[in-house]
Enzyme design. Structure first.
Site, PDB file in Angstrom:
ATOM      1  CB  CYS A 113      -0.879  -0.029   1.248  1.00 36.08           C
ATOM      2  SG  CYS A 113      -1.877   1.456   1.483  1.00 36.08           S
ATOM      3  CB  CYS A 171      -3.040   3.781  -5.407  1.00 36.34           C
ATOM      4  SG  CYS A 171      -4.327   2.857  -4.523  1.00 36.34           S
TER       5      CYS A 171
HETATM    6  N1  DGL Z   1      -3.984   0.485  -1.937  1.00 35.70           N
HETATM    7  C1  DGL Z   1      -3.687   1.676  -1.215  1.00 35.70           C
HETATM    8  C2  DGL Z   1      -2.460   2.375  -1.778  1.00 35.70           C
HETATM    9  O1  DGL Z   1      -1.625   1.751  -2.413  1.00 35.70           O
HETATM   10  C3  DGL Z   1      -4.726   2.687  -0.884  1.00 35.70           C
HETATM   11  C4  DGL Z   1      -6.174   2.544  -1.108  1.00 35.70           C
HETATM   12  C5  DGL Z   1      -6.939   3.272  -0.020  1.00 35.70           C
HETATM   13  O2  DGL Z   1      -7.172   2.657   1.014  1.00 35.70           O
HETATM   14  O3  DGL Z   1      -7.264   4.462  -0.210  1.00 35.70           O
HETATM   15  O4  DGL Z   1      -2.265   3.550  -1.578  1.00 35.70           O
END
Ligand code: DGL
Length: 263
Positions: A74, A188
């Site tokens: 993430c 993301c």
């Molecule tokens: N998958 C997460 C990232 O790489 C974020 C998604 C979220 O919870 O807003 O930033």
């Protein structure tokens, strides 16, 4: 669990774009995939909330699953909380960094886009990457609050209108120099799950880059001497909240070889 797993962590399903190359690189490894859906989306949270939530939760998960290595799949959690997690835990932790360096190496027009969550794109960490690796480029940023949820809706089998993807891409292409952009950093982990939709929504051919393969190489390197004797390549997906949306994701997880459990 006798064989320590690799624990892959995200706020939701985005980490699946990182899990896939990790499993390809280390097919013998058991994995626990954790989606903090009780906290989703991280991208609209404050730095303080993420910096408090992620180390505490990973502490609990480490006690429960005794992983040999943790991947924070993430960007939002990594750019804000990676140092806190490393300080708090006695387990190797691999984070996710926006792939600005490879994008700067590949661009021909010298205009690159960074598409992330609002929380990620405002981090000084991103300024530093741009200054260090892309000082000869125009780096456009767009923080989209809704694209991660759109990616999750797609995984649940729901229809997401093409105009919604076009609106997200317009957040980059509508900026000064946006028409010259030739490459987009998917900053993301949810966004590679909708790369085809984003490409279709763009008005010109664009390249997309993200960190999944690089993270898998890093994990394989760190575990190059690991002992996998007696290990089964099991896959478990763990949600932090039992709700209808997580139930609707069970088929998509089963296709990826993941059984479902709740924390
Ligand atoms: N998958 C997460 C990232 O790489 C974020 C998604 C979220 O919870 O807003 O930033």
């Amino acid at each position: 669990m006798t064989c320590p797993p690799i624990l892959v962590f995200d706020s939701g399903m985005g980490g699946l774009s990182v899990l896939a190359p990790i499993r390809a690189a280390l097919p013998q490894a058991p994995v626990v995939y954790v989606a903090d859906n009780a906290g989703f989306p991280y991208g609209s949270k404050s730095e303080a909330e993420i910096a408090a939530r992620v180390p505490a939760l990973l502490g609990r998960l480490t006690e429960r699953y005794r992983p040999r290595l943790i991947v924070i799949a993430c960007n939002t959690a990594s750019t804000i909380a990676l140092a806190h997690v490393r300080a708090a835990l006695d387990v190797p932790v691999v984070g996710t960094v926006p792939a600005i360096k490879p994008a700067a190496e590949a661009t021909e027009t010298k205009v690159i886009g960074v598409l992330g969550t609002p929380a990620t794109v405002r981090q000084a960490y991103v300024d530093n990457l741009a200054a260090e690796f892309a000082s000869d480029c125009v780096v456009l940023r767009h923080g989209t609050p809704e694209l991660a949820a759109m990616a999750e809706a797609k995984l649940r089998g729901e229809e997401v209108p093409a105009e919604d993807y076009a609106a997200v891409m317009a957040g980059l292409t509508g900026q000064p120099h946006g028409v010259d952009m030739d490459i987009v950093v998917l900053a993301c982990t949810h966004f590679p799950l909708v790369e085809d939709e984003l490409a279709a929504a763009a008005r010109r051919p664009l390249r997309f880059v993200h960190g999944g393969q690089g993270i898998a190489r890093r994990v394989a390197h760190l575990l190059r001497d690991a002992d996998w004797t007696g290990c089964e390549p099991t896959g478990l997906a763990v949600f932090t909240l039992r709700d209808e949306k997580s139930a609707a994701l069970v088929p998509a997880l089963a296709v990826r070889g993941l059984d479902v459990d709740y924390l």
